[in-house]
Design an enzyme around this catalytic site. Sequence first.
Site, PDB file in Angstrom:
ATOM      1  N   ASP A  91      -9.303  -3.720  -6.384  1.00 18.53           N
ATOM      2  CA  ASP A  91      -8.559  -2.602  -5.635  1.00 18.53           C
ATOM      3  C   ASP A  91      -8.033  -1.263  -6.257  1.00 18.53           C
ATOM      4  O   ASP A  91      -7.341  -1.291  -6.993  1.00 18.53           O
ATOM      5  CB  ASP A  91      -7.373  -3.338  -5.072  1.00 18.53           C
ATOM      6  CG  ASP A  91      -6.374  -2.573  -3.968  1.00 18.53           C
ATOM      7  OD1 ASP A  91      -6.741  -1.439  -3.585  1.00 18.53           O
ATOM      8  OD2 ASP A  91      -5.738  -3.292  -3.281  1.00 18.53           O
ATOM      9  N   HIS A 139      -8.630  -4.283  -0.499  1.00 13.22           N
ATOM     10  CA  HIS A 139      -7.367  -3.831  -0.150  1.00 13.22           C
ATOM     11  C   HIS A 139      -6.873  -4.503   1.125  1.00 13.22           C
ATOM     12  O   HIS A 139      -5.450  -4.620   1.154  1.00 13.22           O
ATOM     13  CB  HIS A 139      -7.181  -2.372   0.015  1.00 13.22           C
ATOM     14  CG  HIS A 139      -6.009  -1.674   0.100  1.00 13.22           C
ATOM     15  ND1 HIS A 139      -5.238  -1.523  -0.868  1.00 13.22           N
ATOM     16  CD2 HIS A 139      -5.624  -1.050   0.835  1.00 13.22           C
ATOM     17  CE1 HIS A 139      -4.059  -0.962  -0.546  1.00 13.22           C
ATOM     18  NE2 HIS A 139      -4.343  -0.638   0.673  1.00 13.22           N
ATOM     19  N   SER A 149       0.825  -1.327  -0.124  1.00 15.66           N
ATOM     20  CA  SER A 149      -0.076   0.022   0.059  1.00 15.66           C
ATOM     21  C   SER A 149       0.845   1.331   0.059  1.00 15.66           C
ATOM     22  O   SER A 149       1.723   1.712  -0.910  1.00 15.66           O
ATOM     23  CB  SER A 149      -0.895   0.002   1.186  1.00 15.66           C
ATOM     24  OG  SER A 149      -1.943   0.759   1.192  1.00 15.66           O
TER      25      SER A 149
END
Length: 336
Positions: free
Chosen positions: A268, A299, A175
Amino acid sequence: MAKNSRRKRHRILAWIAAGAMASVVALVIVAVVIMLRGAESPPSAVPPGVLPPGPTPAHPHKPRPAFQDASCPDVQMISVPGTWESSPQQNPLNPVQFPKALLLKVTGPIAQQFAPARVQTYTVAYTAQFHNPLTTDNQMSYNDSRAEGTRAMVAAMTDMNNRCPLTSYVLIGFSQGAVIAGDVASDIGNGRGPVDEDLVLGVTLIADGRRQQGVGNQVPPSPRGEGAEITLHEVPVLSGLGLTMTGPRPGGFGALDGRTNEICAQGDLICAAPAQAFSPANLPTTLNTLAGGAGQPVHAMYATPEFWNSDGEPATEWTLNWAHQLIENAPHPKHR
């Protein structure tokens, strides 16, 4: 006499014209050289002002000794956690503060599978936060958080490389941490990073906000779309909110392109955003999605095979097996 004087004047004017022409040619040559150098050395993937400027746009490989200190690991695995999975107080060598952090499912087993002399697992400690400017959440802004994480990662690699110049590296990020690790990998691959590119065994980025089609190895199943930072690059209002969307990485991953893996799940929006995925007109929804909120269960599920898997392996297991193989086959530097 007047004729001689005219000839002399014409000769002087001819020399002046020739000198002026030579100056123009020299300026053109300099401009071409500057343009060619600019093409060879794309600007840094790291946002301006995050790192101090280097002495040159790209540095040659540093000379290396035949041996390194006995305290040096053969490999350093650097893990950059995602938002809300790290803090400056966390111990990089024993990251127990966030026990549910995704990448612990990779670094934990690696630390158990190999001796400390073979690999050191290092988790970047930084304020991994994301401030929603439409709320009073008292979080650090994305820009500042990302800058802090980048500086911490570069400092860790620089320190290790100064002490242990023969140590190799495996880089992983998730991320926000994937953006940071990817930016540093881009700089390394383009000759501007804290270590030489041949010391980097491989890079894996899970849910990279700057993911781009055709850049790096897209590990299947690989969805269409690109990272949110590319999709939202042309929305200037976000920069004023501390959310600069930096677009594609200049130069991609350079020499590390073939050694960099991108893992992204269908749905995502952080790493696989269709062109119209975000609505600048509906800023609250866009900000919430960027923070990993609305409509983003995908996610948070990379440790399960539900939304992404390769032959049944979730992203964390795939990354673990990939890293294990790299470390197992890594060079064994001589020690003194």
